[in-house]
Design an enzyme around this catalytic site. Structure first.
Site, mmCIF file in Angstrom:
data_model
loop_
_atom_site.group_PDB
_atom_site.id
_atom_site.type_symbol
_atom_site.label_atom_id
_atom_site.label_comp_id
_atom_site.label_asym_id
_atom_site.label_seq_id
_atom_site.Cartn_x
_atom_site.Cartn_y
_atom_site.Cartn_z
ATOM 1 N N GLY A 134 0.817 -1.211 0.000
ATOM 2 C CA GLY A 134 0.000 0.000 0.000
ATOM 3 C C GLY A 134 0.846 1.254 0.000
ATOM 4 O O GLY A 134 2.056 1.190 0.240
ATOM 5 N N GLY A 139 -0.346 3.190 7.378
ATOM 6 C CA GLY A 139 -0.467 2.460 8.643
ATOM 7 C C GLY A 139 0.011 1.022 8.596
ATOM 8 O O GLY A 139 -0.433 0.201 9.402
ATOM 9 N N THR A 141 3.095 -0.159 9.235
ATOM 10 C CA THR A 141 3.912 -0.404 10.435
ATOM 11 C C THR A 141 3.017 -0.469 11.666
ATOM 12 O O THR A 141 3.198 -1.305 12.540
ATOM 13 C CB THR A 141 4.943 0.715 10.598
ATOM 14 N N HIS A 361 -8.002 36.134 -13.557
ATOM 15 C CA HIS A 361 -7.589 34.799 -14.003
ATOM 16 C C HIS A 361 -8.121 33.720 -13.046
ATOM 17 O O HIS A 361 -8.771 32.762 -13.473
ATOM 18 C CB HIS A 361 -6.049 34.761 -14.060
ATOM 19 N N GLU A 362 -7.885 33.905 -11.760
ATOM 20 C CA GLU A 362 -8.287 32.904 -10.765
ATOM 21 C C GLU A 362 -9.807 32.847 -10.643
ATOM 22 O O GLU A 362 -10.375 31.765 -10.466
ATOM 23 C CB GLU A 362 -7.655 33.204 -9.392
ATOM 24 N N HIS A 365 -11.175 30.622 -13.356
ATOM 25 C CA HIS A 365 -11.073 29.196 -12.976
ATOM 26 C C HIS A 365 -12.160 28.841 -11.973
ATOM 27 O O HIS A 365 -12.850 27.825 -12.120
ATOM 28 C CB HIS A 365 -9.717 28.936 -12.291
ATOM 29 N N ASP A 437 -1.797 26.432 -17.475
ATOM 30 C CA ASP A 437 -3.183 26.015 -17.786
ATOM 31 C C ASP A 437 -3.239 25.376 -19.164
ATOM 32 O O ASP A 437 -3.902 24.351 -19.363
ATOM 33 C CB ASP A 437 -4.120 27.235 -17.756
#
Lengths: 543, 336
Positions: A134, A139, A141, A361-362, A365, A437
């Protein structure tokens, strides 16, 4: 006649040993003869100097090894072999949060270890090895420790990398030593667990190299195989638990066969439910604001491992302490997640014009993502630079997804183009901020057409195998007309997505403007704030 | 039970080898004490092809080397003879270090059989040889520790004097009488008289004290020749060293150091003339230094005083003063 043959076979089998012994005897005899022919004073002088010579040789050897280890091997390190008594391991099954299936399998192992004698009586065979697979931090250990604790037998824990040395044979010798100790402990305590972490460093496929590379790893692995087989013959109750985050296919087949690692336990990243449990478990160890919605945190922590979640809580406690708060708040947790996901904030000086352009710009999005993305939620929008980006919109799937639909991929492209479209609509020009982008959008569109058969023509199949994977020679098998058509389709997808985005943003431009204003004012918007603004416009997500 | 399957073969083999080596070191000495004479003679004959004669007296073994053309016309030692002397020294050294006999000194006497009136006498302390071979002495120090003398055998001198006397008395055919007279002499008294004459060794047991006295005298001679400051102001005449036994107590070293002032300093660096007291201090600093260094190097303590006799004075210093001077605890001004 028979004895003659026996002697001949003995010589064939042991000629190296015989040669070495005869050589050593001859050299010794010559040395003794040489000494006896010396005059007594010189003989005594030579003999008297032997201890000094031995000391000097030992000293030189030590200096050489010290220098070699210091310069080339990063110093000395003892074999990191931790012996822990099973009942002293302070991790029980109750401490292993989530991963119910894995726990169930592990519990079976515990019962098998406990009922070792009964199992033998009815002729059953004890599990010899358990392979835990995994991703890191899930987890493995922890679960191994829990097995040792519940089984109440000694637990030897070590990292596979500590076996491997530059000198061939050292690793194998260390494996022998560990198993020797494990057998003794098993005899005394009725069983012993040898836990080997990061086993991939000795368990990947064996190979051959003319330069001798990998010989040490191979010999260590061979010894591990031999020891695991050896256990079966002598029937000591020694269980080897190995953990790795390497794919199972990378491991040597010999290790995976029954009789060695009989059981495989897959420990995957936690589900939404498990994440919620994990947050509850770790949050219980700190003082926190009771108004915090742990479900929301679990949703935000999609694809996070238990180790990540522990780290988030730990980091949030540190932030709260630094901010002189006596309890952890949602803000601290969000900041901790940001710090882990996005890196530390780094305010770059930007002109008001640049700042506004980044905000548009942000916002582009953000609006596209929030309104049309079928799988992802927006958790944050910011115009403060992180990891070299001037601004960003943080989004994550609402739940664990293991595949992406065509619609989701198309939306990914639209979201990527949202920033470009917003800049163009506002300023009638665009900036270099679109570079990443465009790379993302192009990569998605290209993969859709070339590899996933999501183009609009009838071309299906993975043409990618003729590209980078197959190499230039393979690429020459692809007709130019096919390449042209595929490229056209890629561009077609991009153009269609661009149009869709333009239509959407034109329609929702007032929301874009609103977000620009908010971002310029606050610089950062959190999930709740974003949700509230969309709510104002009647666009909020249904929960 | 976990069976220990470790191969013990190599460990046993190493143990056996070490035992064998140790046992091989327990062998008898190469040159047993009852065969010293034969050992020296046969070793020189067998390995260096040199015929020698030898004699053991107590703790001292003497070797006579007949070396033809020992000296050339200008009285330099012939290289071939020199090589022979070195071979014999090496041979005798090998014998004295690999024997169970208690030999403390060896003496090599080289003579030209055609001209036995001049001989080279070479005396060495056996411990010095061992220490040199074990790296405990530098080559330079080892060289200084040998006592070498080129001299006329005292017996020859005595024979010549008696012969002259008999000639003056006009006594003819007195060779047998002279020979009997010379051979009937008392045993030799000092290591300066060690010699070989008329196929006979004149040898005695060398004592460490007299060996050291002679060696120190040699070192003083060398100092007057090679020490820049001493050589600048003084010229050595006769330097002699002896150890005078004292029946009632410890013996004393007596050094007779005769030297003269140079008419003018050999060279002048600063143009300054040293005062008389300063010159005296210079001489005694060197003398005391040589004595203390040599005696300390041999860890020799069985003496009471060291007496220095020069043309102008006699200076006596005690053993304690010598050690204190060596350690720098006493200044030269306090001693002179």
């Amino acid at each position: 006649m028979r004895s003659h043959k026996k002697i001949k076979i003995f010589f064939i089998e042991h000629w190296v040993k015989i040669l070495v012994i005869v050589g050593a005897l001859a050299v010794t005899a010559l040395a003794i003869w040489g000494l006896s022919t010396m005059e007594s004073f010189y003989r005594n002088m030579t003999l008297a100097s032997i201890p000094l010579q031995l000391l000097m040789v030992a000293l030189n050897a030590m200096i050489f090894v010290y220098m070699y280890m210091t310069v080339f091997r990063g110093g000395f390190s003892k074999l990191d072999k931790g012996l822990i008594k099973g009942d002293k391991v302070a991790v029980g099954f109750k401490d292993v949060v989530g991963m119910e299936e894995s726990k169930q399998e592990a519990w079976e192992v515990v019962e098998l270890i406990r009922d070792h004698r009964r199992l033998k009586q009815i002729g059953g065979k004890i599990v010899r090895g358990i392979l835990m697979l995994g991703p890191p931090g899930c987890g493995k250990t922890y679960l191994a420790k829990a097995i040792a604790n519940e089984a109440k037998i000694p637990f030897i824990s070590m990292s596979a990398s500590s076996f491997v040395e530059v000198f061939v044979g050292v690793g194998a010798s260390r494996v022998r030593k560990v198993f020797k100790q494990a057998r003794r402990l098993a005899e005394a305590n009725g069983g012993c667990i040898v836990f080997i972490d990061e086993v991939d460093s000795i368990a990947t496929r064996r190979g051959f190299s003319y330069l001798g590379g990998g010989m040490e790893k191979d010999s260590t692995q061979n010894q591990l195989l031999a020891e695991m087989d050896g256990l079966k013959e002598k029937d000591y109750n020694v269980i080897v638990i190995a953990a790795t985050n390497a794919p199972e296919t990378e491991l040597d087949e010999a290790l995976k066969r029954p009789g060695r690692f009989d059981r495989k336990i897959y420990i995957d990243k936690p589900s939404l439910e498990d994440r919620e449990k994990l947050f509850k478990y770790y949050m219980a160890k700190v003082k926190y604001d009771p108004l915090i919605d742990i479900g929301r945190l679990a949703r935000q922590a999609v694809y996070k491992t238990p180790a990540d979640i522990m780290n988030i809580v730990k980091e949030s406690a540190l932030i709260a302490t630094r901010n002189k708060r006596d309890m952890v708040t949602l803000k601290d947790l969000t900041e901790a997640i940001d710090r882990i996901d996005l890196g530390i904030k780094h305010r770059k000086f930007m002109t008001p014009g640049e700042k506004e352009m980044v905000a548009y710009h942000e916002s582009g999005h953000l609006v596209v993502l929030y309104l049309i993305h079928p799988t992802d939620d927006v958790f944050k929008a910011t115009i403060i630079s992180h990891k070299g980006a001037l601004g960003l919109v943080q989004h994550q799937p609402k739940e664990e997804l293991h595949t992406r639909s065509k619609e989701a991929l198309l939306t990914d492209i639209r979201v990527s183009l949202g920033g470009y479209v917003a800049e163009k609509m506002k300023y009638n020009t665009t900036s270099s901020g679109v570079s990443q982008d465009f790379k993302t959008a192009m990569a998605v569109a290209h993969t859709m057409v070339w590899s996933l058969g999501m183009g609009e023509s009838n071309l299906v199949g993975d043409y990618g195998i003729y590209g980078s994977e197959g190499g230039p020679a393979a690429a020459s098998f692809l007709a130019e007309s096919t390449k042209e058509q595929l490229n056209k389709e890629t561009q077609h997808i991009l153009q269609n997505c661009l149009k869709d985005t333009e239509v959407l943003l034109k329609k929702e431009w007032n929301i874009v403007e609103r977000f620009v204003k908010e971002l310029l004012g606050k610089e950062e918007l959190e999930y709740d704030e974003i949700d509230a603004i969309f709510k104002e416009y009647g666009k909020e997500h249904k929960k | 039970m976990v069976k220990n399957t470790r191969n013990k073969g190599p460990a046993r083999f190493i143990f056996l080898v070490l035992c064998s080596l140790i046992i091989s070191g327990c062998g008898a000495p190469t040159y047993p004490k009852n065969k010293i004479y034969e050992s020296v003679v046969s070793l020189c004959k067998k390995e260096y092809r040199i015929d020698v004669d030898a004699k053991v007296t107590g703790n001292t073994v003497a070797v006579y080397l007949p070396a033809e053309n020992l000296f050339d016309a200008v009285f330099n030692i012939d290289p071939i003879a020199s090589k022979k002397i070195n071979d014999v020294i090496l041979g005798i050294s090998r014998v004295v270090i690999s024997t169970d006999a208690t030999l403390d000194f060896y003496v090599v006497i080289a003579q030209d059989p055609k001209m036995p009136e001049v001989e080279i006498v070479y005396i060495r302390y056996v411990d010095d040889v061992k220490r040199f071979l074990l790296g405990g002495l530098s080559r330079g120090e080892y060289g200084k520790r040998a006592v070498i003398a080129i001299k006329t055998p005292p017996q020859a001198e005595r024979e010549r004097i008696i012969k002259e006397l008999f000639d003056k008395l006009n006594i003819k055919d007195a060779d047998e009488l002279i020979k009997g007279y010379v051979e009937a002499e008392e045993p030799i008294s000092g290591i300066g008289e060690i010699s070989y004459w008329n196929k006979k060794f004149f040898i005695k047991e060398v004592s460490t004290s007299e060996f050291l006295a002679t060696q120190i005298a040699e070192r003083i001679k060398t100092a007057f020749r090679e020490d820049k400051d001493l050589n600048k102001w003084y010229e050595a005449k006769t330097i002699d060293g002896k150890f005078v036994e004292n029946p009632g107590g410890e013996g004393n070293f007596v050094f007779t150091v005769n030297f003269s002032d140079r008419v003018a300093p050999l060279y002048l660096e600063s143009g300054l003339e040293l005062g008389a007291q300063a010159k005296r201090a210079l001489v005694f600093t060197r003398l005391f230094g040589i004595v203390s260094e040599t005696l300390r190097a041999y860890r020799f303590k069985d003496f009471g005083n060291a007496e220095f006799i020069t043309a102008s004075e006699k200076k006596v210093i005690t053993k304690e003063e010598i050690w204190r001077f060596k350690e720098g605890k006493t200044k030269i001004e306090d001693l002179i």
